[in-house]
Design an enzyme around this catalytic site. Structure first.
Site, short mmCIF file in Angstrom:
data_model
loop_
_atom_site.label_atom_id
_atom_site.label_comp_id
_atom_site.label_asym_id
_atom_site.label_seq_id
_atom_site.Cartn_x
_atom_site.Cartn_y
_atom_site.Cartn_z
N LYS A 1 0.85 -1.19 0.00
CA LYS A 1 0.00 0.00 0.00
C LYS A 1 0.89 1.24 0.00
O LYS A 1 1.90 1.28 0.71
CB LYS A 1 -0.92 -0.03 1.23
CG LYS A 1 -1.91 1.14 1.28
CD LYS A 1 -2.90 0.99 2.45
CE LYS A 1 -3.88 2.15 2.50
NZ LYS A 1 -4.87 2.04 3.58
N SER B 1 -9.93 2.23 2.61
CA SER B 1 -9.04 3.01 1.77
C SER B 1 -7.99 2.17 1.04
O SER B 1 -7.38 2.66 0.10
CB SER B 1 -8.31 4.04 2.64
OG SER B 1 -7.45 3.38 3.56
N SER C 1 -10.32 -0.12 6.82
CA SER C 1 -9.74 -0.11 5.47
C SER C 1 -9.06 -1.38 4.99
O SER C 1 -8.66 -1.47 3.84
CB SER C 1 -8.75 1.04 5.36
OG SER C 1 -9.47 2.24 5.23
N1 GLN Z 1 -13.54 4.66 5.94
C1 GLN Z 1 -12.89 5.14 7.12
C2 GLN Z 1 -12.46 6.58 6.93
O1 GLN Z 1 -12.68 7.11 5.88
C3 GLN Z 1 -11.74 4.27 7.50
C4 GLN Z 1 -10.53 4.49 6.68
C5 GLN Z 1 -9.38 3.66 7.13
O2 GLN Z 1 -9.53 2.65 7.81
N2 GLN Z 1 -8.19 4.09 6.75
O3 GLN Z 1 -11.91 7.19 7.80
#
Ligand code: GLN
Length: 484
Positions: free
Chosen positions: A76, A151, A175
């Site tokens: 990532k 994400s 995410s």
């Molecule tokens: N969807 C959540 C956010 O937008 C979690 C994102 C994540 O886990 N990085 O904050």
């Protein structure tokens, strides 16, 4: 071969049925063919990947291979990797080349794994659909008109389309697990503090945690053996004995107590997703597990609490992007203040700005007590719910996401609808617990994930619970038709 487990690939490498160079090239060829459409990778460096593969082949030939030596892994783009572009999905870091390796990257390097490339992601890991990336959205390999989740959407699509042997992700509010559910593979968010965050670009530091994204629980266990472990460079890294996460994979599940939180099967859950999850629970009964109904009474507060705390921490973490030290700087400005303002106005996307505004607001004098402090108190209640729940069961199960993959563009203009995607994942981060998503079936041709939540440091048991299910079912082996 692209469908093979890490264990099988490792054996093939050891037996010289294939070289790491050939394996790496196979994935690079698939990336060439499919990435222009899917957009899972934002940076490739084929020469470097092949050079690493050659080194791995030499290591294997010398009889010094570790379990992941020669295996191509997608990283990532939130992890700094020396000499690689490290963008975190943002214009702010679009031309940033990391000068050092994140702990996770150096762990894979030391294991002799091949870095196949950096994967697309929501900007600064803020999002649930990978649509906030400066480098464009990622397509869900099961249906190109749909999102892969976020994400870690690039890693998710790369695993689902078999554009890597396995990948890394990070999970601040879901995410790893939400995209694992939407793309049909196995992803694990470890207990907070188990994987070092050194060199992992910070979003919300009290929640961020890295973990594996792979085809099976067994693969995740092998990845965890590389990723986990104490690192003095991260003050939240826990100094615990090194574990072998594969140690319990084959334990029978007889007598396992599974808690089903009634709040996870209530309003907000797609009926068909709920049905797939209950079918999986029925499979567990066949495997000898006992089901108990439990309650997580404060789960409904987890989204509001998270969307106060995570932006608060983000507003502080992202203050470092000022155009002075590194990253984007606006080309034209009058004075220092003008440079700061224009740099941040031009360098950040809309969702990141929204979070910085919310975060700054809830931390400001006069609002701190009403929002930030209150959210911290409720966070403790949410964590306490799990303490009570684990008095009655060994693991908790439920959906990982409320629905299957949604259409690209469907929720971009409605942040609240997007935030609801995290209904079943966020409480786990707020409590610092480990959680995973395991493929459990399909609804209208789209994958559905079963979430397994464990007690602190119970990753080996969770992997056992997931592995036994994957021995009895073959959902995790399915891949999108047409991409084979
Ligand atoms: N969807 C959540 C956010 O937008 C979690 C994102 C994540 O886990 N990085 O904050």
């Amino acid at each position: 071969m692209i469908n093979s487990s890490l264990q099988t690939l490792s054996q093939m490498l050891a037996d010289k049925q294939i070289s790491s160079v050939e394996l790496t090239q196979t994935f690079l060829d698939r990336i060439d063919a499919l990435n222009p459409e899917i957009n899972a990778y934002v940076a490739l460096d084929k020469e470097r990947s092949i050079a690493q593969a050659k080194a791995a082949d030499a290591r294997i030939a010398a009889g010094q291979a570790a379990p992941l030596t020669g295996i191509p892994i997608a990283q990532k783009d939130i992890f700094c990797a020396k000499g690689w572009p490290t963008t975190c999905g943002s214009k702010m870091l679009a031309h940033f080349v990391a000068p050092y390796d994140a702990h996770v990257i150096s762990q894979f390097d030391a294991a002799g794994a091949v870095n196949l490339g950096k994967t697309n992601m929501d900007e600064f890991a803020m999002g649930s659909s990978n649509e906030t990336s400066y480098f464009g959205g990622v397509k869900n390999p099961w249906d190109f008109t749909r999102v892969p989740g976020g994400s870690s959407g690039g890693s998710a699509a790369a695993v689902a389309a078999r554009l890597c042997a396995a990948a890394t992700g990070t999970d601040t509010g879901g995410s790893i697990r939400q995209p694992a559910s939407l793309c049909g593979f196995t992803g694990l968010k470890p207990t907070y503090g188990v994987v070092s965050r050194y060199g992992m670009i910070a979003f919300a530091s009290s929640l961020d945690q890295a973990g594996p994204m792979a085809k099976s629980a067994e693969d995740c266990a092998l990845m965890m053996n590389v990723m986990a472990g104490f690192d003095e460079r991260d003050s939240t890294s826990l100094n615990r004995k090194k574990e072998d996460y594969t140690r319990d994979l084959n334990k029978p599940l007889q007598g396992l107590k599974i808690g089903l939180p009634k709040e996870y099967f209530a309003e907000g859950l797609d009926i068909n997703v709920g049905k797939v999850v209950m079918d999986a629970v029925a499979e567990y009964k066949k495997l000898g597990a006992e089901i108990v109904e439990i309650s997580l009474p404060n789960n409904g507060l987890s989204i509001p609490v998270y969307y106060v705390l995570a932006p608060a921490e983000a507003s502080s973490n992202l203050s470092r992007y000022d155009g002075v030290r590194y990253g984007y700087r606006t080309p034209e400005y009058t004075d220092l203040m003008d440079m700061y303002c224009k740099t941040r106005a031009e360098g950040f996307g809309a969702e990141v700005k929204r979070r910085i505004l919310v975060g700054t607001y809830v931390l400001s004098a006069g609002y701190y007590d009403a929002y930030y402090l209150k959210a911290q108190k409720i966070r403790r209640l949410i964590a306490q719910d799990f303490v009570e729940a684990f008095k009655q069961c060994d693991v908790i199960m439920g959906p990982a996401a409320p629905s299957t993959a949604f259409k690209s563009g469907e929720k971009v203009d409605d942040p609240v609808a997007m935030y609801l995607e995290d209904l079943y994942t966020i409480a786990v981060n707020l409590a610092g617990l480990p959680g995973m998503s395991v493929p459990a079936g399909f609804s209208n041709g789209l994958p559905v994930g079963l979430q397994i939540i464990g007690n602190y440091f119970d990753e080996a048991r969770m992997l056992n619970v997931a592995h036994q299910y994957q021995q009895a079912t073959d959902w995790h082996l399915k891949m999108p038709e047409g991409l084979a």
